[in-house]
Enzyme design. Structure first.
Site, PDB file in Angstrom:
ATOM      1  N   GLY A  16      26.627  -7.966 -35.751  1.00 44.30           N
ATOM      2  CA  GLY A  16      27.170  -6.560 -35.908  1.00 44.30           C
ATOM      3  C   GLY A  16      27.668  -5.545 -35.148  1.00 44.30           C
ATOM      4  O   GLY A  16      28.680  -7.118 -34.306  1.00 44.30           O
ATOM      5  N   ARG A  67      17.527  15.551 -33.228  1.00 42.59           N
ATOM      6  CA  ARG A  67      17.212  14.504 -34.043  1.00 42.59           C
ATOM      7  C   ARG A  67      15.003  14.365 -33.137  1.00 42.59           C
ATOM      8  O   ARG A  67      14.717  14.960 -34.981  1.00 42.59           O
ATOM      9  CB  ARG A  67      17.399  13.246 -34.268  1.00 42.59           C
ATOM     10  CG  ARG A  67      19.186  13.616 -34.960  1.00 42.59           C
ATOM     11  CD  ARG A  67      19.386  11.509 -34.403  1.00 42.59           C
ATOM     12  NE  ARG A  67      20.700  11.570 -35.186  1.00 42.59           N
ATOM     13  CZ  ARG A  67      21.491  10.663 -35.129  1.00 42.59           C
ATOM     14  NH1 ARG A  67      20.872   9.847 -34.229  1.00 42.59           N
ATOM     15  NH2 ARG A  67      22.437  10.833 -35.872  1.00 42.59           N
TER      16      ARG A  67
END
Lengths: 234, 645, 264
Positions: free
Chosen positions: B49, B338
């Site tokens: 990644g 969030r």
């Protein structure tokens, strides 16, 4: 020298390089069929016009012109055909196992039929050259006429006689349908392959390609139709 | 299993000096390896990644011999690719008062004061280099008409510091790192192993020397040795079964390292993203995130009365709607962070006022924005997202409000690392989401990409030498008995999974575990609930090992076997997650304990007792991990109640 | 929510051994499920019956990783426009439908198992020039290279490619031109990509040829199948860029001849 040759070889061996050659030779042939059609249509102007045109082709550049054109066209045809056959073979090989369920979303019928329309045209061209250029199996070579005091080939009579034989006319019309199909994909396609299309111009090229194909079909088929349907030249 | 003889000290190796100079000083003081010797050192990078690809490419450029592994069929498919929103950087291109210090401060505060200050400051410092690096690689960031880079405000930040590439910033940054990786593969500096999964870590004489991998095509298990190992293997969100993570995301690499001695830090810090598409049925395999940017123009509400929940939302008059975020957090409103937004949605649903299947959903309503700005403007801004929503739910968000619900999205916890990104296990470096270091108890939007690339491009290339200079290159070879034993152990474990031949599929176990953990250790946790999970997980684990069915063989591609290995590790990890959540008697960031809240329902931190990193040590028994603490001290930022009212 | 009863014809294959279609009944599939969730349900049932589950590549299940790769009823990623298999939902099918499920078929994508294919050829093409040779740490300040919004947007259009291979699978000739053109096009459009433009173009096209993909015949099935709607105008651009690069290569323009270093 060898480095240049090596690069040229690599260009030809590459997928895009071959396609570029197909497009360039295709462009030559596209222009040729237009010129050829315009010449043929002189038949409707009369025997004098088409015979004069035939004589001009035979004698231009002291008779060299026709050979330059013939060799050029032959080279174009050979490259066009050899390259497309190689490309098609590679395309077949690129998918060994076919799909059990095949689907086509946007590819046109003519685009999928290119190799067959092309090969039919090849057969026609061979026949056509034997018929009208080599005069194989006929005596068209002896058809002569007077043009401004010169004895020249009577192209007019040859064309009328040639198309008056039904199988020739039928084969001709079939070949022109194939040519129309071939051009309706090929003309616009060559702009894509030569990297000349843009989002804005693509619809124009596509329209021009279709219109061109239709024009060639109508123009060329008008001669056998005139002869058979309207008794032109008889 | 051998217990470590003495507790390792948790030396975070934070450089001395003022906060703003630590990284500069550390770079100056870090060891160097001369170019000729670099070629002799080999590095294993697990994961491709952002962190993995960036590290593999950068280390290879420096001259190290690198091997990079990923379980996907191509390095380009790592889950970093799915990040939508953007990447933060303290460039201050907008002239709106941003600075390295402000990004640092926001990140520490956003993390609810549970991150290590020095690491966060370094992250903010290198954020500016990341943008330069990515631009140079050809990442097509959004631009202004004048040709400069565009920014937007994201995730509740009060400055515009987020760089983005349409809704696929993650893919574009990953493709940039992947292109750098490809460049090095072509040059011969990196050997890439795709469809190859790490099964275990190889530790020889206390030093990390390699990994055991399984080739996912042939099934062959073998070892690779190197002078250091970098785990860049992402987070453990899939312990919940349903999450926004990719199906393959797993805890195996970090969990196996933990079992070999690496400390697992703060596993209870899990981030729940507020804007995901709700669960529609029990066949559901994953949850889909809708970019948070939707909250810029959408208003979140539920009916005031529970009996209205079944009604068509258009038939519920304005007066009967509860715009609860705007009501509770007037200054941040629909853009509240969030964790806070997620919890508020859960409260509304727990109150019986949730909408959609199972009552687990809230409305995100664009009607007002469509009225104010026109449908075209909204379509221009969010067209892709609306299309995606319609594909998945069959409903048009132009016609009726979207239904959203929180879902597990990111995990802040991970293997413990020091300032050099090295775990307590010498030679084991951990980068990106796989480590614990930068986000504290909650991660801010657009900071994950920043951290992965910071670690990979800029931190590890400097710090790895500090370890390597202590090692003789190529000391451990494949014929080392420890290496052979690790391979034999992995083969044995694979055989064991295949030989259970029970009655239940791997997925059914994973689903059951996930539901349990989500229920007891999800958005809100209690001591009793966690205890229940801690009691039930070992039993489920035992049933797994007695009743799982894994068809096929180990000698070929076998996706069920891959899943089984990962779920087996989740079964062990889940218990640690709950133990950590139970241990942390406070609420902070993504960890909310119902016992610890203010009367108005806000999270109540306990800085007196819990201002530390909980670094768990494997004791040989998953149920009895040993707690090590790294105290957190704050020099630059003053601890405060994190208020978004 | 409705339940669908479906007849599946699924390609089963073990590595290089010959494959075959297996008829599988899939009753009671919820129409809210995604296509891959339908496959999950089918696999759960196969496992329960002691049969081998169907292998298929998948990962993010949100349409961005490019892993999922099935040809559904002859169309890669199925019948819905601009949609990957993982985002295709069963409500697009009717009860009683027969669904053909096959791998992405191309010689250059050998089958690993069932619906899973090896797309390593794409990685190798990328390694042949799909990058800007810039070292970490040597980049200039981001805003020092002004790039017009239209140029950046065009590059982004190309960069949207997820490398799934649907273009190859849908092409009548299994050509990879859409993929390669998008990848070459992104960097050849941007100022950062100019120094290596010729080398990249020649290198990536040569690698594409070496991998055994077919040739583009301008039928545009690829564009229709592409889940990210990459335009075939990128192929136009690649044709142009390649011709220019090849001519420069033939006549020895640029630094390539001087350095004796080819583009491959």
């Amino acid at each position: 020298m060898s480095a240049v040759f090596e690069s040229l070889t690599r260009f030809y061996q590459s997928s895009i390089g071959k396609k570029t050659l197909v497009a360039l030779t295709g462009a030559m042939l596209v222009l040729f069929v237009l010129g050829h059609m315009i010449g043929n249509l002189l038949i409707f102007v009369g025997p004098h016009a088409i015979n004069e045109y035939g004589h001009f082709l035979q004698t231009v550049g002291h008779g060299m012109g026709v050979w330059v054109a013939r060799i050029g066209l032959l080279a174009a045809v050979v490259i066009h055909i050899v390259a497309t056959i190689q490309l098609t073979k590679a395309n077949r090989a690129a998918r060994e196992q076919r799909y059990g369920c095949e689907a086509t979303q946007v590819a046109s019928r003519s685009s999928r039929f290119m190799i067959w329309s092309g090969l039919t045209l090849l057969a026609f061209i061979v026949y056509h050259l034997l018929h009208f250029t080599a005069h194989a199996g006929n005596n068209y070579g002896s058809y002569m006429t007077d043009l401004d005091g010169h004895q020249v080939h009577d192209v007019y009579k040859m064309v009328i006689a040639g198309f008056s034989w039904a199988p020739a006319a039928i084969f001709y019309v079939i070949a022109m349908l194939m040519l129309c199909s071939h051009l309706s994909h090929g003309v616009s396609s060559l702009f894509q392959t030569l990297g000349l299309a843009t989002n804005k111009t693509w619809p124009i090229f596509k329209f021009v390609g279709h219109a061109y194909a239709a024009l060639i079909l109508v123009g060329n088929c008008s001669i056998p139709i005139a002869i058979w349907v309207f008794g032109y030249g008889h | 299993m051998v217990q470590p003889l003495l507790t390792m000290s948790l030396d975070s190796k934070i450089p001395s000096g003022p906060m703003a100079e630590k990284w500069t000083r550390h770079k100056r003081d870090s060891k160097l390896i001369n170019p000729k010797n670099k070629r002799k050192y080999s590095v294993i990078v697990v994961g491709s990644g952002l962190a993995g690809s960036a590290a593999a490419a950068s280390l290879s450029e420096m001259g190290y011999k690198v091997k990079c592994f990923c379980f996907q069929d191509s390095a380009r498919r790592a889950h970093s690719i799915a990040a939508q929103g953007g990447i933060n950087a303290a460039k201050n291109y907008q002239n709106d008062g941003d600075s390295v210090h402000r990004l640092f401060y926001d990140t520490v505060k956003g993390g609810d004061f549970r991150a290590r200050e020095a690491n966060v400051h370094r992250l903010a410092e290198v954020s500016v280099n990341i943008i330069d690096q990515c631009v140079a690689q050809g990442v097509p960031f959004a631009r202004e008409y004048g040709g400069g880079l565009a920014n937007r405000s994201f995730g509740g930040a009060q400055v515009s510091r987020t760089f983005y590439a349409r809704g696929q910033t993650g893919q574009q940054l990953l493709l940039g790192a992947y292109s750098a990786l490809n460049k090095e593969i072509a040059r011969g500096g990196v050997e890439m192993y795709s469809r190859t999964e790490m099964l275990d870590l190889i530790v020889v004489n206390g030093q990390t020397k390699g990994i055991v991998v399984r080739n996912l095509v042939t099934g062959k298990i073998d070892a690779h040795v190197a002078d250091t190992v970098l785990l860049c293997t992402g987070g453990y969100g899939n312990v919940f079964f349903l999450s926004t993570n990719a199906m393959g995301c797993n805890v195996t690499a970090t969990w196996r390292a933990h079992r070999k001695g690496a400390f697992f830090a703060n596993p209870c810090y899990t981030q729940i993203h507020p804007t995901c598409i709700p669960v529609s049925g029990d066949y559901q395999s994953k949850l889909t995130l809708m970019s948070e940017s939707l909250r810029n123009d959408g208003r979140v509400w539920v009916p005031k009365k529970a009996e209205d929940c079944g009604k068509n939302p258009a038939d519920i008059p304005e007066a009967d709607r509860d715009y609860y975020l705007e009501r509770k957090y007037p200054s941040f409103g629909n853009l509240a962070p969030r964790d806070i937004s997620s919890r508020a949605a859960k409260e509304a649903c727990d109150d019986g006022r949730g909408v959609g299947p199972g009552g687990r959903g809230v409305y995100l309503d664009f009607a007002e924005s469509i009225r104010d700005f026109g449908r075209n403007t909204i379509a221009e801004r969010y067209g892709n997202l609306f299309d995606m929503y319609e594909r998945i739910t069959g409903e048009s968000a132009y016609e009726r409000p979207m239904r959203i619900y929180p879902a597990v999205h990111y995990t802040m916890g991970g293997l413990w690392v020091d300032y050099n990104l090295m775990s307590n296990l010498p030679g084991l470096h951990v980068l990106g989401e796989a480590n614990f270091s930068d986000h504290g108890a909650n991660r801010l939007g657009a900071s994950a990409l920043m951290q992965g690339l910071a670690d990979g491009y800029f931190v590890i290339p400097t710090t790895v030498a500090n370890y390597l200079v202590t090692q003789k290159p190529g000391e451990v070879t494949l014929d080392n008995p420890e290496v052979k034993k690790a391979v034999a152990d992995a083969e044995e474990r694979t055989k064991k999974l295949l030989s259970v031949k029970g009655k239940r599929s791997v997925d059914s176990f994973h689903r059951e575990l996930g539901l349990l953990v989500w229920d007891k250790c999800g958005m809100a946790r209690t001591r009793e609930g966690l205890q229940e999970a801690i009691d039930r997980i070992p039993a489920l684990r035992e049933e797994f090992w007695n009743n799982v069915t894994v068809p096929g063989s180990g000698d070929a591609a076998n996706q069920e076997l891959e899943k089984a290995g990962r779920v087996a590790d989740f079964m062990e990890f889940a218990e640690l997650l709950c133990i950590d959540a139970q241990n942390r008697e406070e609420s902070c960031g993504g960890h909310f304990r119902e016992e610890h809240q203010y009367p108005d329902g806000e999270a109540k931190r306990n800085d007196q007792d819990f201002s530390y990193v909980a670094a768990w040590e494997y004791s040989g028994n998953c149920s009895q991990p040993k707690l090590n603490k790294e105290p957190l001290t704050f020099e630059e930022v003053h601890l405060a109640v994190r208020s978004y009212k | 929510m409705a339940l669908l009863n479906l007849h599946l014809k699924v390609w089963r294959q073990n590595g290089s051994q010959p494959g075959h279609f297996q008829d599988i009944e899939a009753p009671e599939i919820p129409d809210h499920a995604s296509f891959l969730e339908m496959m999950d349900i089918v696999n759960e049932r196969l496992i329960a019956n002691g049969q081998d589950p169907i292998a298929f590549d998948h990962d993010c299940r949100e349409g961005i990783c490019g892993a999922c790769s099935m040809t559904i009823n002859g169309m890669p990623h199925g019948p819905e426009r601009a949609t990957t298999t993982c985002q295709l939902h069963m409500r697009k099918f009717r009860t009683g439908d027969t669904i053909w499920i096959e791998p992405f078929r191309a010689r250059s994508f050998p089958v690993v198992k069932d619906l899973m294919v090896d797309r390593g050829a794409f990685d190798r093409i990328m390694q042949a020039g799909g990058f800007v040779s810039i070292r970490t740490g040597s980049a200039p300040e981001g805003n020092s290279i002004p790039i017009g919004k239209d140029v950046a947007d065009a590059a982004m259009d190309a960069a949207a490619c997820i490398g799934c291979g649907a273009c190859v699978a849908s092409c009548k000739n299994a050509s990879a031109m859409l993929f390669v053109s998008a990848k070459v096009g992104q960097l050849n459009t941007l100022p950062q990509g100019q120094p290596e433009r010729q080398r990249r173009t020649l290198g990536m096209v040569r690698q594409m040829d070496a991998e055994g993909f077919g040739n583009c015949t301008n039928q545009y099935e690829c564009e229709a199948a592409c889940p990210k709607e990459i335009s075939v105008r990128w192929i136009t651009k690649l044709n142009r860029d390649y011709a220019v690069a090849a001519v420069k290569d033939i006549v020895g323009a640029g630094r390539q001849q001087a350095g004796g270093e080819g583009g491959d």
